[in-house]
Design a protein around this motif. Structure first.
Motif, PDB file in Angstrom:
ATOM      1  N   ASP A   1     -77.994  36.309  69.719  1.00  0.00           N
ATOM      2  CA  ASP A   1     -79.400  36.717  69.621  1.00  0.00           C
ATOM      3  C   ASP A   1     -79.714  37.843  70.596  1.00  0.00           C
ATOM      4  N   LYS A   2     -79.141  37.787  71.785  1.00  0.00           N
ATOM      5  CA  LYS A   2     -79.355  38.844  72.777  1.00  0.00           C
ATOM      6  C   LYS A   2     -78.775  40.167  72.275  1.00  0.00           C
ATOM      7  N   TYR A   3     -77.593  40.093  71.677  1.00  0.00           N
ATOM      8  CA  TYR A   3     -76.976  41.301  71.102  1.00  0.00           C
ATOM      9  C   TYR A   3     -77.846  41.882  69.990  1.00  0.00           C
ATOM     10  N   GLU A   4     -78.366  41.027  69.124  1.00  0.00           N
ATOM     11  CA  GLU A   4     -79.170  41.521  68.008  1.00  0.00           C
ATOM     12  C   GLU A   4     -80.495  42.102  68.485  1.00  0.00           C
ATOM     13  N   ALA A   5     -80.946  41.683  69.680  1.00  0.00           N
ATOM     14  CA  ALA A   5     -82.176  42.263  70.236  1.00  0.00           C
ATOM     15  C   ALA A   5     -81.913  43.599  70.919  1.00  0.00           C
ATOM     16  N   SER A   6     -80.818  43.693  71.669  1.00  0.00           N
ATOM     17  CA  SER A   6     -80.582  44.881  72.504  1.00  0.00           C
ATOM     18  C   SER A   6     -79.459  45.777  71.995  1.00  0.00           C
ATOM     19  N   LYS A   7     -78.615  45.250  71.087  1.00  0.00           N
ATOM     20  CA  LYS A   7     -77.452  45.973  70.552  1.00  0.00           C
ATOM     21  C   LYS A   7     -76.451  46.347  71.640  1.00  0.00           C
ATOM     22  N   ASN A   8     -76.409  45.568  72.717  1.00  0.00           N
ATOM     23  CA  ASN A   8     -75.420  45.761  73.770  1.00  0.00           C
ATOM     24  C   ASN A   8     -74.153  45.030  73.361  1.00  0.00           C
ATOM     25  N   ILE A   9     -73.103  45.765  73.025  1.00  0.00           N
ATOM     26  CA  ILE A   9     -71.891  45.174  72.485  1.00  0.00           C
ATOM     27  C   ILE A   9     -71.220  44.218  73.467  1.00  0.00           C
ATOM     28  N   ARG A  10     -71.543  44.364  74.764  1.00  0.00           N
ATOM     29  CA  ARG A  10     -70.963  43.471  75.780  1.00  0.00           C
ATOM     30  C   ARG A  10     -71.356  42.024  75.499  1.00  0.00           C
ATOM     31  N   ASP A  11     -72.557  41.811  74.982  1.00  0.00           N
ATOM     32  CA  ASP A  11     -72.989  40.449  74.695  1.00  0.00           C
ATOM     33  C   ASP A  11     -72.128  39.818  73.609  1.00  0.00           C
ATOM     34  N   LEU A  12     -71.816  40.585  72.580  1.00  0.00           N
ATOM     35  CA  LEU A  12     -70.991  40.042  71.496  1.00  0.00           C
ATOM     36  C   LEU A  12     -69.548  39.858  71.958  1.00  0.00           C
ATOM     37  N   GLU A  13     -69.074  40.731  72.840  1.00  0.00           N
ATOM     38  CA  GLU A  13     -67.725  40.567  73.393  1.00  0.00           C
ATOM     39  C   GLU A  13     -67.622  39.245  74.145  1.00  0.00           C
TER      40      GLU A  13
ATOM     41  N   THR B   1     -66.417  34.603  84.750  1.00  0.00           N
ATOM     42  CA  THR B   1     -66.605  35.786  83.911  1.00  0.00           C
ATOM     43  C   THR B   1     -65.333  36.609  83.750  1.00  0.00           C
ATOM     44  N   VAL B   2     -64.266  36.245  84.465  1.00  0.00           N
ATOM     45  CA  VAL B   2     -62.968  36.901  84.263  1.00  0.00           C
ATOM     46  C   VAL B   2     -62.211  36.184  83.143  1.00  0.00           C
ATOM     47  N   ARG B   3     -62.057  34.889  83.269  1.00  0.00           N
ATOM     48  CA  ARG B   3     -61.388  34.101  82.228  1.00  0.00           C
ATOM     49  C   ARG B   3     -62.307  33.857  81.030  1.00  0.00           C
ATOM     50  N   MET B   4     -63.596  34.044  81.219  1.00  0.00           N
ATOM     51  CA  MET B   4     -64.646  33.827  80.226  1.00  0.00           C
ATOM     52  C   MET B   4     -64.569  32.403  79.672  1.00  0.00           C
ATOM     53  N   GLU B   5     -64.915  31.491  80.563  1.00  0.00           N
ATOM     54  CA  GLU B   5     -64.982  30.083  80.210  1.00  0.00           C
ATOM     55  C   GLU B   5     -65.984  29.401  81.148  1.00  0.00           C
TER      56      GLU B   5
ATOM     57  N   LEU C   1     -72.020  33.683  65.115  1.00  0.00           N
ATOM     58  CA  LEU C   1     -71.179  34.712  65.724  1.00  0.00           C
ATOM     59  C   LEU C   1     -70.358  35.429  64.672  1.00  0.00           C
ATOM     60  N   ALA C   2     -69.736  34.669  63.784  1.00  0.00           N
ATOM     61  CA  ALA C   2     -68.865  35.270  62.769  1.00  0.00           C
ATOM     62  C   ALA C   2     -69.637  36.245  61.883  1.00  0.00           C
ATOM     63  N   ILE C   3     -70.867  35.921  61.531  1.00  0.00           N
ATOM     64  CA  ILE C   3     -71.681  36.808  60.691  1.00  0.00           C
ATOM     65  C   ILE C   3     -71.934  38.134  61.400  1.00  0.00           C
ATOM     66  N   ALA C   4     -72.260  38.082  62.698  1.00  0.00           N
ATOM     67  CA  ALA C   4     -72.475  39.321  63.458  1.00  0.00           C
ATOM     68  C   ALA C   4     -71.183  40.117  63.574  1.00  0.00           C
ATOM     69  N   GLU C   5     -70.074  39.417  63.791  1.00  0.00           N
ATOM     70  CA  GLU C   5     -68.784  40.101  63.901  1.00  0.00           C
ATOM     71  C   GLU C   5     -68.381  40.733  62.573  1.00  0.00           C
TER      72      GLU C   5
ATOM     73  N   ARG D   1     -61.768  39.142  64.262  1.00  0.00           N
ATOM     74  CA  ARG D   1     -62.484  38.139  65.042  1.00  0.00           C
ATOM     75  C   ARG D   1     -63.434  37.335  64.143  1.00  0.00           C
ATOM     76  N   GLY D   2     -64.153  38.056  63.313  1.00  0.00           N
ATOM     77  CA  GLY D   2     -65.087  37.393  62.422  1.00  0.00           C
ATOM     78  C   GLY D   2     -64.395  36.404  61.499  1.00  0.00           C
ATOM     79  N   GLU D   3     -63.251  36.778  60.961  1.00  0.00           N
ATOM     80  CA  GLU D   3     -62.510  35.883  60.069  1.00  0.00           C
ATOM     81  C   GLU D   3     -61.975  34.678  60.839  1.00  0.00           C
TER      82      GLU D   3
END
Length: 785
Positions: free
Chosen positions: A421-433, A397-401, A473-477, A490-492
């Motif tokens: 999907d988790k982000y779209e349910a809870s709107k917690n930006i950490r999930d999208l990060e 979770t540090v290198r995120m891989e 992911l790109a659509i949400a970004e 990021r989205g692009e």
């Protein structure tokens, strides 16, 4: 048969120029000196060659018998005039080649000349048609055994090539069962074998021991002393699949139930057609109640039937015509809300496990979609907490891989999709990060200069659908990017990565690669089509949309041979013909057709995109038929989730029946544990649902891949209604009802979460939907609300 085949054994209308060639104006059959077919060439409806195996042991048609575990397949002895004979254990088998001007046929006669009844496990014909799809581009001309249908009084079915040519197999006499020979794959660990990914032959099992599905003849388990039985099997050149019923009805008098639509909502009127003279029809509920019908003769030999289906469940259609019997199944699906609430309940019942395979934690898709549309704070919180536990066990979770099995990039792309999907349910930006960082890792780790995502040297773009997850992911970004430059960049970046990968698929023109053994593989084809289609609907320029649409349709049409497009059974309609998953998913051997299986959802994405891109209603109808089959993977009476529906009518299986006591459900477990590493139980199954095992098996099992169908449902039908105006001015609605109020059309969604309306109209009008009113103006096809 209408052309009196049984009288044509020696007197044919065929022209036999030699022992090895039988010809008419419409077809030519070449035989080898030992009585096997070398090839069958049809000259009508477009010239087509049906390939037959030439190798000893695979040639056909061959008589074979299996009894007490012993398989016998003796050679023929030629008797002259296209007549051959062989014998097994005192049972004599005669093969005669028959003919009419339109089609060839074979007659097989079994006579028990022994002193006891003959009761084999199975006995019948190995047809010898070459079904072995092992390399590009050869597999485009191989015939896949797409549909085999045993009725109590007769048999029919068809084989189809990826190029779309259809060969029907028809018999007016009842055939006990059918089977296919699956190839062996590899040992892991020795001496235990996993099954392969190819089919070696199709068998018509004229005799088969019981139990068989109730629809099958129940008396063909033996041949008594002195008893003789004959079967005449015709090879019918259908050409296009749309001509299947007509092509069969032209040569035999058997009832055929033509269901263009198999899935309905409560109280809706079902409509279907019967091919057959003066049919007697009944529709029966699952508790045996007869429903009132309306029947109307369309033309000679065709009858339309209408019936109101009152509530969720399965409905059996029974037809009798000229002494022949046929059956079909219709379904009324529960509300989509009910389906998602039950899917979420089953996420906890059937444990999500941290393993080497994303399939074992696939249920989080259903859970997060349910949390978005039907939140339940306590339940959703427990599932989210457990997701975090699994995520931390599987990732740095540090290198995120990923920590393990990094080359299985479909694990990472699946996790990206879940985080979105988790982000779209809870709107917690950490999930999208986290999803964004994982996407950057995946690109750096696996994307090559040609744009494809690789697992070492194999293109993995279409293993589950790496690029689709990247696009999600790109659509949400990009939505966040409207206000934030960081997210816009990021989205692009992620959109362009996905586009490069999908453009490589387009350029491949069907020469795709996949995980495991190379074959014309269900998921490889459907995932390629769906990703091209998804990119297509994101295009703004018409020429770009057309480019991707044409590429997608070429691939999607080739996939027809792997899909149950004509089966008169709502439980199976639109299921795709997978056949090597049971060993990994539910620790059961040998191979078997699983249809629908979780991966059947991949084609349903593609048909949905095909509808949005073309406006052709057939694609939307296929999508909704699929959703009805998918909904039935949850038992509508108990709410229990099942893993898949097994199509094979008779299988002697072995399944693990004990858990691995060294592990708990939340422990890391890797690899594919072979069923025979555990206690096993042997039993017989056929044409039925198979239960999940993740409630009791602690180590890696991949039965949670069933949740792909609910993810697909969430994107396609959960929140969307569709209104179509047909050429004749008739309106057809999906997920909604319509009511005309003066010059205005009110569209009433079937469920409260259906908040989007797609229109496909011929002329402008004013529409009312969810309390809002809009004039369509120049918009003829697209999202109005």
């Amino acid at each position: 048969m209408k052309y009196c085949l049984c009288l044509l054994i020696f007197i044919g209308v065929f022209k036999a120029y030699s022992q090895s060639v039988i010809r008419t104006e419409n077809w030519e059959m070449q035989l080898d000196p030992e009585g096997y077919i070398k090839q069958l060439v049809f000259k009508d409806k477009g010239r087509d060659t049906i390939p037959f195996f030439r190798q000893t042991g695979k040639r056909g048609p061959s008589f074979y018998a299996e009894r007490e575990g012993k398989l016998q397949c003796p050679r023929w002895t030629a008797l002259g005039n296209q007549l051959f004979r062989t014998e097994v254990e005192g049972v004599e088998c005669e093969l005669a080649y028959l003919s009419t001007e339109k089609y060839p046929a074979i007659q097989l006669t079994l006579t028990n000349r022994s002193t006891t009844p003959y009761q084999p496990q199975k006995a019948g014909l190995k047809l010898g048609i070459d079904t072995y799809m092992d390399k590009y581009p050869d597999w485009f001309d191989k015939y896949f055994p797409t549909l085999m249908r045993n009725e109590k009084t007769h048999f029919y079915g068809y084989m189809q090539t990826p190029r779309g040519h259809t060969l029907a197999l028809v018999c007016e006499q009842p055939i006990a069962s059918w089977s296919v020979d699956y190839n062996l794959g590899y040992q892991d660990p020795a001496p235990h074998w996993f099954m392969g990914h190819r089919i070696e032959s199709l068998n018509l099992d004229l005799l088969n021991c019981l139990p068989l599905p109730p629809r099958h003849p129940q008396h063909l388990y033996e041949l008594k002393q002195g008893e003789s039985k004959s079967w005449v099997i015709a090879f019918v050149n259908i050409g296009k699949l749309s001509d299947l019923e007509k092509g069969i009805s032209d040569i035999v008098e058997i009832p055929l139930i033509d269901l263009s639509r198999t899935s309905y909502t409560s109280g809706e009127e079902a409509t279907f057609e019967i091919w057959g003279e003066q049919p007697q029809v009944e529709v029966v509920t699952d508790n045996g109640m007869l429903l009132p019908l309306q029947t109307a003769r369309i033309k000679a030999g065709r009858t339309q039937v209408k019936v109101i289906l009152p509530r969720p469940g399965l409905y059996q259609v029974n037809v009798k015509s000229k002494g022949k019997i046929a059956e079909a199944v219709l379904t009324v699906h529960p509300s989509w809300e009910w389906v998602f609430r039950k899917a979420r309940e089953n996420v906890r019942r059937y444990h999500q496990k941290p393993t080497s395979h994303a399939e074992s934690w696939y249920g989080f898709y259903s859970a997060f979609l349910a949390a978005r549309y039907f939140p339940e704070e306590g339940e959703d919180g427990l599932i989210q907490d457990y997701f975090e536990l699994l995520f931390q066990k599987l990732h740095d979770t540090v290198r995120m891989e990923p920590l393990y099995y990094k080359s299985r990039i479909q694990n990472t792309s699946t996790t990206i999709g879940m985080l979105v999907d988790k982000y779209e349910a809870s709107k917690n930006i950490r999930d999208l990060e986290r999803a964004s960082r994982l996407a950057d890792w995946l690109i750096g780790f696996s994307q090559k200069e040609n744009g494809a995502y690789y697992n070492r040297k194999t293109v993995y773009t279409s293993v589950i659908y790496i690029a689709k997850s990247m696009l999600e992911l790109a659509i949400a970004e990009q939505e966040l990017g409207k206000q934030d430059r960081k997210w816009r960049e990021r989205g692009e970046r992620h959109y362009q990565s996905a586009k490069r990968a999908i453009d490589q698929l387009v350029a491949s023109r069907g020469d795709f690669q996949t995980e495991g053994e190379m074959t014309f593989e269900d998921g490889m084809i459907s995932c390629s089509a769906l990703q091209i289609g998804m990119l297509g609907i994101l295009q703004q320029k018409e020429e770009d949309r057309r480019h991707y649409t044409e590429a997608m349709l070429e691939i999607l049409n080739s996939h027809d041979c792997l899909t149950q497009l004509r089966v008169p059974d709502a439980r199976r309609r639109q299921g795709t013909m997978r056949y090597w998953e049971a060993q990994y998913d539910v620790e059961m051997l040998p191979n078997m057709f699983n249809s629908p299986h979780g991966w059947s959802g991949w084609r349903a994405y593609a048909t949905y995109y095909a509808y949005l891109l073309t406006g052709e209603e057939k694609w939307l109808q296929q999508t909704f038929n699929a959703m009805g089959a998918f909904a039935n993977l949850i038992d509508y009476k108990t709410g229990q989730l099942r893993w898949a529906f097994v199509v094979d009518p008779y299988l002697e299986v072995e399944q693990a029946c004990s858990a691995d006591k060294k592990y708990d459900f939340s422990d890391l477990s890797f690899g594919n544990p072979h069923p025979c590493l555990y206690d096993t139980r042997k039993f017989t199954i056929g044409e039925q649902y198979v239960n999940m095992i993740s409630d009791w098996q602690t180590v890696n099992s991949q039965d949670n891949d069933v949740h792909e169908v609910f993810k697909c449902m969430g994107e396609t039908v959960l929140t969307n209604a569709f209104l179509i105006e047909r050429e004749n001015g008739e309106y057809r609605s999906y997920n909604c009802k319509i009511k005309k109020v003066g010059k205005k059309i009110e569209v009433i969604p079937d469920e409260k979460q259906i908040t989007h309306l797609h229109i496909n109209l011929k002329k402008p009008c004013v529409l009312s939907f969810q309390g809002k009113e809009k004039a369509t103006g120049d918009l003829k096809r697209g999202w109005l609300f």
